[in-house]
Write an enzyme that holds these catalytic residues in place. Sequence first.
Site, short mmCIF file in Angstrom:
data_model
loop_
_atom_site.label_atom_id
_atom_site.label_comp_id
_atom_site.label_asym_id
_atom_site.label_seq_id
_atom_site.Cartn_x
_atom_site.Cartn_y
_atom_site.Cartn_z
N GLU A 1 21.81 8.38 11.97
CA GLU A 1 22.55 7.12 12.15
C GLU A 1 23.15 6.95 13.55
OE1 GLU A 1 25.37 6.89 8.91
OE2 GLU A 1 23.79 6.87 7.41
N ASN B 1 16.84 10.20 11.48
CA ASN B 1 17.07 9.55 10.17
C ASN B 1 18.08 8.42 10.31
OD1 ASN B 1 16.62 9.81 7.22
ND2 ASN B 1 18.79 10.37 7.10
N HIS C 1 18.41 2.69 1.73
CA HIS C 1 19.52 2.19 0.91
C HIS C 1 19.37 0.66 0.82
CE1 HIS C 1 21.38 6.05 0.63
NE2 HIS C 1 21.40 6.20 1.94
N GLU D 1 16.40 8.53 1.45
CA GLU D 1 17.63 8.38 0.65
C GLU D 1 17.54 7.14 -0.25
OE1 GLU D 1 21.17 8.59 3.12
OE2 GLU D 1 20.29 10.15 4.39
N ASP E 1 17.73 4.30 -2.71
CA ASP E 1 18.42 3.77 -3.89
C ASP E 1 18.42 2.25 -3.74
OD1 ASP E 1 20.56 3.52 -2.02
OD2 ASP E 1 21.73 5.12 -2.95
C1 XIL Z 1 26.88 10.26 1.08
C2 XIL Z 1 27.02 11.12 -0.16
O1 XIL Z 1 26.12 10.67 -1.13
C3 XIL Z 1 28.44 11.05 -0.69
O2 XIL Z 1 28.61 12.01 -1.74
C4 XIL Z 1 29.43 11.35 0.44
O3 XIL Z 1 30.75 11.15 -0.05
C5 XIL Z 1 29.17 10.44 1.61
O4 XIL Z 1 27.84 10.60 2.05
N1 XIL Z 1 23.73 8.09 4.49
C6 XIL Z 1 23.58 9.45 4.57
C7 XIL Z 1 24.11 10.30 3.49
O5 XIL Z 1 22.90 9.94 5.49
O6 XIL Z 1 24.52 11.58 3.97
C8 XIL Z 1 25.24 9.65 2.75
O7 XIL Z 1 25.59 10.48 1.64
C9 XIL Z 1 24.84 8.27 2.30
C10 XIL Z 1 24.51 7.40 3.50
#
Ligand code: XIL
Length: 456
Positions: free
Chosen positions: A156, A198, A234, A262, A264
């Site tokens: 990020e 990432n 996401h 990641e 969702d």
């Molecule tokens: C999130 C986790 O799922 C949570 O448990 C934590 O509190 C915060 O981080 N992008 C990412 C992940 O790269 O590491 C994040 O994970 C979600 C967003």
Amino acid sequence: MRRALTSVLGAATLLLAGLVAGAPPAAAASTLKDAAAATGRVFGTAAAQSHMGESAYVNTLNREFNQLTPENEMKWETTEPSRDSFDYSAADQLVQHARSQGMEVRGHTLVWHSQLPSWVEGISSRTELLEVMRNHIANVAGHFRGDLTTWDVVNEAFEDGTGARRDTVFQRVIGDGYIEEAFRAARAADPTAKLCYNDYNIDGRNAKSDAVYAMVQDFKRRGVPIDCVGLQGHLIVGSVPGDVQANIQRFADLGVDVYITELDIRMQTPPNSQKLAQQAADYRSVVSACVAVTRCKGITVWGITDKYSWIPDVFEGEGAALLFDDNYNKKPAYDASLEALGGDPGDPGDPGDPGDGDVTCTYTRTSQWNNGFNGQVTITAGSSAVSSWTAVLTMRSGQSIQALWNGTPSTSGSVVTVKPAGWNANIPAGASASFGFTASAPNGDVSDPGLACGTP
Ligand code: XIL
């Protein structure tokens, strides 16, 4: 002996006949990991060490996934909470579990502005921060050397919308060069892991993914060690970009692998059948986009069950973003993802299919007091009747069942397996059976036990 020989010959003849006639295709896979493996990919999930004591969590993890990403356990605040003091205990346990199951592990993440301890935020000397960053990478990536297939080296680093560099302590104090310095340090510490950049909102083409694209292109030209790009994925139900496949393809064409890291797809809660159907279509489109590009090597969802997803904590009023609901029942998005991988969720009526011959279950706390509570579990048949059922409760630490009615319990540690009382074994299609119990909770923790159910 003669009989054995005959059967071998028989088998050979059958095989030959099959070849001549066109052998029937192997049965389609019925789990995400098997279906993904048949395409040469992994299907993974984020997992948290804190949930590994829950049997339904671990069983689902082991059954469906062949790749694991520690959800928080490898982040800077966990691995180096104070300077030069390293803690790998939680991550080591996850890596060990993954190894015991033959799962790949993605390392997440070495350099990120979030979940970063304040002692790092406070550094203002360029030489010192560069040294601290290199030392962190050398230690953490060195510790896991040989255990990981990929590392998210930098996470990020770009702004949404503009594609400008995000204003972080690394960017401010070290400057643009911090990203390539991180990749060089990671390669030196673990030459066996593929090194990824990432980020989120780079799933389709936009100003941010254009900026990442330009960086990767530049790194490849100048020989900065980068092997892959992670599209976090996401996403929001009904707003998945239409050009995910084209975007994956353009990164692949730069000579890097691509992962959906990641995934969702969230909705306004509560879910309903229309939203779940849209979510299924959205998962299908993302999974299909990956499968369509040879260099898209894997898909990782950001959690197993909606129950533990990070979404409700961060996006108010949203959730239900994953493939399994709060009770580990498969959602429509599960079937859609499996189909997109070339697997087969089973024809209606197959045992194990949700909603047809199988059962779903829910838990309700019906009353509570200082150090105990009453609970009720309802088991509901799908579109076919079932002749028996099993419910598995995973009690929380300190909780134990004192009495149980309308069911037959057997207890092993914190896991209580409940079979029908006898007279409530048969459940007609669409109907329900239930049992109740009284539990003691000496430490006052009346929170819901884990629950899973199935047939027989
Ligand atoms: C999130 C986790 O799922 C949570 O448990 C934590 O509190 C915060 O981080 N992008 C990412 C992940 O790269 O590491 C994040 O994970 C979600 C967003």
